[in-house]
Design a protein around this motif. Structure first.
Motif, PDB file in Angstrom:
ATOM      1  N   TYR A  82       0.815  -1.202   0.000  1.00 46.52           N
ATOM      2  CA  TYR A  82       0.000   0.000   0.000  1.00 46.52           C
ATOM      3  C   TYR A  82       0.855   1.260   0.000  1.00 46.52           C
ATOM      4  N   ILE A  83       0.302   2.309  -0.556  1.00 48.74           N
ATOM      5  CA  ILE A  83       0.988   3.585  -0.670  1.00 48.74           C
ATOM      6  C   ILE A  83       1.068   4.243   0.698  1.00 48.74           C
ATOM      7  N   ARG A  84       2.191   4.844   1.016  1.00 50.90           N
ATOM      8  CA  ARG A  84       2.339   5.569   2.276  1.00 50.90           C
ATOM      9  C   ARG A  84       1.321   6.688   2.369  1.00 50.90           C
ATOM     10  N   PHE A  85       0.876   6.949   3.589  1.00 56.08           N
ATOM     11  CA  PHE A  85      -0.178   7.939   3.804  1.00 56.08           C
ATOM     12  C   PHE A  85       0.267   9.342   3.403  1.00 56.08           C
ATOM     13  N   ASP A  86       1.554   9.684   3.635  1.00 61.73           N
ATOM     14  CA  ASP A  86       2.008  11.034   3.288  1.00 61.73           C
ATOM     15  C   ASP A  86       1.932  11.268   1.777  1.00 61.73           C
ATOM     16  N   TRP A  87       2.229  10.218   0.999  1.00 62.59           N
ATOM     17  CA  TRP A  87       2.122  10.342  -0.455  1.00 62.59           C
ATOM     18  C   TRP A  87       0.653  10.390  -0.877  1.00 62.59           C
ATOM     19  N   GLU A 145      -5.595   1.876  16.692  1.00 62.61           N
ATOM     20  CA  GLU A 145      -4.288   1.228  16.596  1.00 62.61           C
ATOM     21  C   GLU A 145      -4.026   0.711  15.186  1.00 62.61           C
ATOM     22  N   GLU A 146      -5.060   0.224  14.514  1.00 66.73           N
ATOM     23  CA  GLU A 146      -4.894  -0.228  13.127  1.00 66.73           C
ATOM     24  C   GLU A 146      -4.464   0.940  12.241  1.00 66.73           C
ATOM     25  N   GLY A 167       2.677   1.088   6.822  1.00 66.69           N
ATOM     26  CA  GLY A 167       1.945   0.893   5.577  1.00 66.69           C
ATOM     27  C   GLY A 167       1.206  -0.423   5.460  1.00 66.69           C
ATOM     28  N   THR A 168       1.034  -1.156   6.562  1.00 69.08           N
ATOM     29  CA  THR A 168       0.344  -2.440   6.487  1.00 69.08           C
ATOM     30  C   THR A 168      -1.115  -2.299   6.908  1.00 69.08           C
ATOM     31  N   ILE A 169      -1.970  -3.083   6.240  1.00 68.29           N
ATOM     32  CA  ILE A 169      -3.404  -3.097   6.534  1.00 68.29           C
ATOM     33  C   ILE A 169      -3.852  -4.554   6.608  1.00 68.29           C
ATOM     34  N   GLU A 211      -8.491  -0.886  -1.216  1.00 67.36           N
ATOM     35  CA  GLU A 211      -8.860  -0.897  -2.625  1.00 67.36           C
ATOM     36  C   GLU A 211      -8.284   0.281  -3.390  1.00 67.36           C
ATOM     37  N   LYS A 212      -8.154   1.417  -2.735  1.00 69.17           N
ATOM     38  CA  LYS A 212      -7.810   2.650  -3.448  1.00 69.17           C
ATOM     39  C   LYS A 212      -6.349   3.060  -3.337  1.00 69.17           C
ATOM     40  N   LEU A 213      -5.624   2.493  -2.376  1.00 67.13           N
ATOM     41  CA  LEU A 213      -4.235   2.908  -2.167  1.00 67.13           C
ATOM     42  C   LEU A 213      -3.251   1.786  -2.450  1.00 67.13           C
ATOM     43  N   LYS A 214      -3.605   0.876  -3.345  1.00 65.08           N
ATOM     44  CA  LYS A 214      -2.693  -0.197  -3.714  1.00 65.08           C
ATOM     45  C   LYS A 214      -1.565   0.339  -4.603  1.00 65.08           C
ATOM     46  N   TYR A 215      -0.381  -0.118  -4.290  1.00 60.01           N
ATOM     47  CA  TYR A 215       0.802   0.312  -5.031  1.00 60.01           C
ATOM     48  C   TYR A 215       0.664   0.003  -6.519  1.00 60.01           C
TER      49      TYR A 215
END
Length: 319
Positions: free
Chosen positions: A8-13, A186-187, A195-197, A211-215
């Motif tokens: 998954y894409i990092r949140f800052d990006w 915490e999740e 970056g883990t879900i 679904e929306k932040l997949k690399y």
């Protein structure tokens, strides 16, 4: 081994590139709902001097400003590297948001409540928690009760708590989180950190993020830019880690020397304080210089170095 399809894409990006799109508001809404503890619906992303995207946009100042369904302002800021006067900058950002959304001559009841959320990837100070919350309250000095303010609305007297009006400040110390993620909060913190879900997550926002932040949902050009971003971050952290000790030692030595010299002339206490502050600042500048040199040696472009360091491209070229 991590499944590449679940990278998954990092949140800052994401917050800089993807979460400004209305189709992705549900990710941001889920995060805010979990963090603030009430249902948040984003109506629009607002632009200001703090979050304009431009060629010299600061890499370590990834800001977003949103308006929710209650007509409140929410500021989210991600800070990757240390800043000497970070708390002052938070205060300025909140004050600026308030004044941006009230016009000269408007009655004061049009002042909007502001939530300031800082996601910090650096050590801001001492504390045993990873989540801190600050809010204005008026407490009785002797009785310890909370003041309730009476206001007139539609010919009726309404009781309000100051916390309904004054800003709220939330500091998330991401690197301090070391628990097994059990609760929705915490999740979210775990995702912010690494970056883990979880594949079976039902946490608001994270199921949408899966679904929306997949690399691999990004185009090859977007992935290349993202990979360079991550590479620069790793190099920056390596350089900063190696520079910290050197910078601290130099800062302490210079601070002590200057403090002693000035202390003899103007008073030992004042001299030591000023000397230590100057020494620390010089140490931080040295850290930044070493970081820039390290990035240059790795062949990172001047533009990326400028984003990472917060310096202008001209300053980077001079180092």
């Amino acid at each position: 081994m991590e499944d590449l399809q679940d990278r998954y894409i990092r949140f800052d990006w994401a917050i800089k590139r993807l979460l400004r799109q209305k189709a992705n508001f549900d990710v941001l809404e889920g995060f805010l709902t979990v963090l603030i503890g009430e249902k948040i619906e984003i109506m629009e992303i607002l632009e200001s001097e703090g979050n304009q995207q431009s060629a010299d946009d600061k890499f370590n100042r990834v800001d977003i400003k949103a308006r929710n369904s209650k007509d409140e302002i929410i500021i989210i800021e991600i800070q990757n590297t240390r800043e000497l006067y970070y708390l002052e900058r938070i205060l300025y950002g909140v004050a600026k948001a308030i004044t941006e959304h009230i016009s000269l001559g408007d009655p004061y009841h049009k002042v909007k409540k502001v939530y300031s959320i800082s996601i910090l990837y650096f050590d801001i100070g001492k504390g045993t928690d990873y989540l801190y919350h600050g809010q204005n309250q008026f407490v009785g000095v002797h009785t310890k009760d909370y003041l309730q303010v009476n206001v007139r609305e539609r010919d009726a007297i309404v009781t309000r708590m100051p916390c309904e009006i004054f800003p709220e400040y939330i500091l998330i110390r991401v690197n301090e989180f070391d628990k097994v993620a059990v609760t929705p909060l915490e999740e979210w913190i775990k995702y912010l950190k690494d970056g883990t879900i979880r594949p079976d997550t039902t946490t608001p926002g994270l199921s949408e993020a899966r679904e929306k932040l997949k690399y691999f949902s990004m185009s090859s050009q977007e992935r290349q830019a993202y990979d360079e971003h991550i590479s620069a971050m790793k190099i920056q952290n390596d350089v900063l880690d190696s520079a910290k000790l050197e910078g601290r030692l130099e800062g302490r030595l210079e601070g002590r020397l200057e403090g002693r010299l000035e202390g003899r002339e103007e008073g030992r206490l004042e001299g030591r304080l000023e000397g230590r502050l100057e020494g620390r600042e010089e140490g931080r500048l040295e850290e930044k210089r070493l970081m820039v040199c390290g990035l240059k040696e790795q062949g990172v472009s001047v533009e990326i170095i400028s984003q990472v360091s917060g310096l202008s491209m001209e300053e980077v070229l001079k180092m």
